[in-house]
Motif scaffolding. Structure first.
Motif, PDB file in Angstrom:
ATOM      1  N   ASN A  58       0.732  -1.288   0.111  1.00 41.55           N
ATOM      2  CA  ASN A  58      -0.023   0.043  -0.037  1.00 41.55           C
ATOM      3  C   ASN A  58       0.704   1.358   0.066  1.00 41.55           C
ATOM      4  OD1 ASN A  58      -2.405  -1.430  -0.028  1.00 41.55           O
ATOM      5  ND2 ASN A  58      -2.675  -1.511   2.285  1.00 41.55           N
ATOM      6  N   ALA A  61       2.245   1.633  -3.671  1.00 40.16           N
ATOM      7  CA  ALA A  61       1.286   2.113  -4.431  1.00 40.16           C
ATOM      8  C   ALA A  61       0.788   3.634  -4.040  1.00 40.16           C
ATOM      9  CB  ALA A  61      -0.264   1.388  -4.247  1.00 40.16           C
ATOM     10  N   ALA A  62       1.129   4.091  -2.968  1.00 38.98           N
ATOM     11  CA  ALA A  62       0.857   5.416  -2.638  1.00 38.98           C
ATOM     12  C   ALA A  62       1.921   6.203  -3.298  1.00 38.98           C
ATOM     13  CB  ALA A  62       0.681   5.647  -1.136  1.00 38.98           C
ATOM     14  N   TYR A  64       3.682   5.494  -5.780  1.00 38.09           N
ATOM     15  CA  TYR A  64       3.406   5.645  -7.342  1.00 38.09           C
ATOM     16  C   TYR A  64       2.454   6.861  -7.533  1.00 38.09           C
ATOM     17  CZ  TYR A  64       5.984   1.782  -9.145  1.00 38.09           C
ATOM     18  OH  TYR A  64       6.998   0.538  -9.580  1.00 38.09           O
ATOM     19  N   GLN A  65       1.243   6.855  -6.879  1.00 39.19           N
ATOM     20  CA  GLN A  65       0.383   7.911  -6.965  1.00 39.19           C
ATOM     21  C   GLN A  65       0.867   9.230  -6.916  1.00 39.19           C
ATOM     22  OE1 GLN A  65      -2.678   7.607  -8.130  1.00 39.19           O
ATOM     23  NE2 GLN A  65      -3.261   5.223  -8.245  1.00 39.19           N
ATOM     24  N   GLU A  66       1.654   9.469  -5.802  1.00 39.55           N
ATOM     25  CA  GLU A  66       1.921  10.927  -5.564  1.00 39.55           C
ATOM     26  C   GLU A  66       3.241  11.304  -6.486  1.00 39.55           C
ATOM     27  OE1 GLU A  66       3.852  10.254  -1.397  1.00 39.55           O
ATOM     28  OE2 GLU A  66       1.679   9.788  -0.815  1.00 39.55           O
ATOM     29  N   SER A  67       3.756  10.502  -7.270  1.00 40.26           N
ATOM     30  CA  SER A  67       4.895  10.950  -8.165  1.00 40.26           C
ATOM     31  C   SER A  67       4.513  11.572  -9.502  1.00 40.26           C
ATOM     32  CB  SER A  67       5.778   9.443  -8.453  1.00 40.26           C
ATOM     33  OG  SER A  67       6.216   9.123  -7.329  1.00 40.26           O
ATOM     34  N   HIS A  68       5.157  12.396 -10.003  1.00 35.64           N
ATOM     35  CA  HIS A  68       4.866  13.106 -11.357  1.00 35.64           C
ATOM     36  C   HIS A  68       5.220  12.124 -12.373  1.00 35.64           C
ATOM     37  CE1 HIS A  68       3.340  16.772  -9.402  1.00 35.64           C
ATOM     38  NE2 HIS A  68       4.614  16.573  -8.365  1.00 35.64           N
ATOM     39  N   GLU A  85       3.585  -0.887 -13.526  1.00 36.56           N
ATOM     40  CA  GLU A  85       3.072  -0.520 -12.403  1.00 36.56           C
ATOM     41  C   GLU A  85       2.830   1.014 -12.374  1.00 36.56           C
ATOM     42  OE1 GLU A  85       5.061  -3.731  -9.129  1.00 36.56           O
ATOM     43  OE2 GLU A  85       6.160  -1.612  -9.589  1.00 36.56           O
ATOM     44  N   ALA A  86       3.670   1.485 -12.986  1.00 33.33           N
ATOM     45  CA  ALA A  86       3.468   2.864 -13.197  1.00 33.33           C
ATOM     46  C   ALA A  86       2.634   3.437 -14.358  1.00 33.33           C
ATOM     47  CB  ALA A  86       5.030   3.740 -13.618  1.00 33.33           C
ATOM     48  N   VAL A  89      -1.017   3.117 -13.043  1.00 36.39           N
ATOM     49  CA  VAL A  89      -1.727   4.054 -12.141  1.00 36.39           C
ATOM     50  C   VAL A  89      -1.614   5.449 -12.845  1.00 36.39           C
ATOM     51  CG1 VAL A  89      -1.202   2.986  -9.688  1.00 36.39           C
ATOM     52  CG2 VAL A  89       0.544   4.193 -10.793  1.00 36.39           C
ATOM     53  N   ARG A  91       0.818   7.183 -14.663  1.00 38.34           N
ATOM     54  CA  ARG A  91       2.194   7.939 -14.275  1.00 38.34           C
ATOM     55  C   ARG A  91       2.946   7.693 -15.715  1.00 38.34           C
ATOM     56  NH1 ARG A  91      -0.580   9.746 -11.844  1.00 38.34           N
ATOM     57  NH2 ARG A  91      -0.903  10.139  -9.662  1.00 38.34           N
TER      58      ARG A  91
END
Length: 165
Positions: A58, A61-62, A64-68, A85-86, A89, A91
């Motif tokens: 988790n 995953a978070a 990845y979500q926060e990355s630009h 994975e990127a 989500v 990215r």
């Protein structure tokens, strides 16, 4: 975000690339995987580096979500799961123009020469300055990642077994 710290993950050249850009852009590099602080990682002092390891799924995953964007300019991989994975989500990805990364990424990544910090920097800067291209890569990446779903893989195996029976 950079995934992995082993030698093949190419972190030194990636850091050189990011340092080249950090005088023009405010950059933070989140590195997943324990950095060996004995290595002499190049830094000009303006690049913010965050190091994370021993994370739950988790937590990863978070991140990845926060990355630009995801930087995966590896010099060698058996597959390249962080690319998918990127993409899954949404990215944008900068990855190596080498196999298997090139095939795994499909049309959903900006491909760079992993042996050239200048080319890695060019890829990162292109996605920073060209949001339309970044959006296109995200859309293409989302489509590409669906090819690797469990259902699609099971269908391919089933078709292969049926063809060989």
């Amino acid at each position: 975000m950079q995934i992995g710290t082993k030698e093949n993950k190419n972190i030194e050249r990636c850091m050189v690339a990011l340092n080249k850009l950090s005088d023009r852009y405010r950059l933070r590099l989140t590195v997943l995987g324990r950095l060996d602080h004995k290595r002499d990682l190049p830094s000009n002092g303006t690049l913010e580096i965050v190091n994370k390891w021993d994370l739950s799924l988790n937590d990863v995953a978070a991140l990845y979500q926060e990355s630009h964007l995801i930087l995966f300019a590896s010099t060698y991989e058996g597959f390249g799961m962080p690319i998918l994975e990127a993409q899954a989500v949404g990215r944008p990805v900068v990855t190596s123009n080498l196999e298997p990364m090139r095939t795994v990424a499909g049309k959903g990544a900006f491909l760079v020469n992993p042996w050239s910090s200048a080319d890695i920097a060019r890829g990162i800067e292109t996605l920073i300055t060209n949001p339309q291209l970044a959006d296109y890569l995200v859309e293409s990446g989302l489509k590409n990642s669906k090819q690797y779903s469990l259902q699609k893989i099971a269908e391919r195996y089933s078709a292969m077994y049926q063809a060989n029976s």
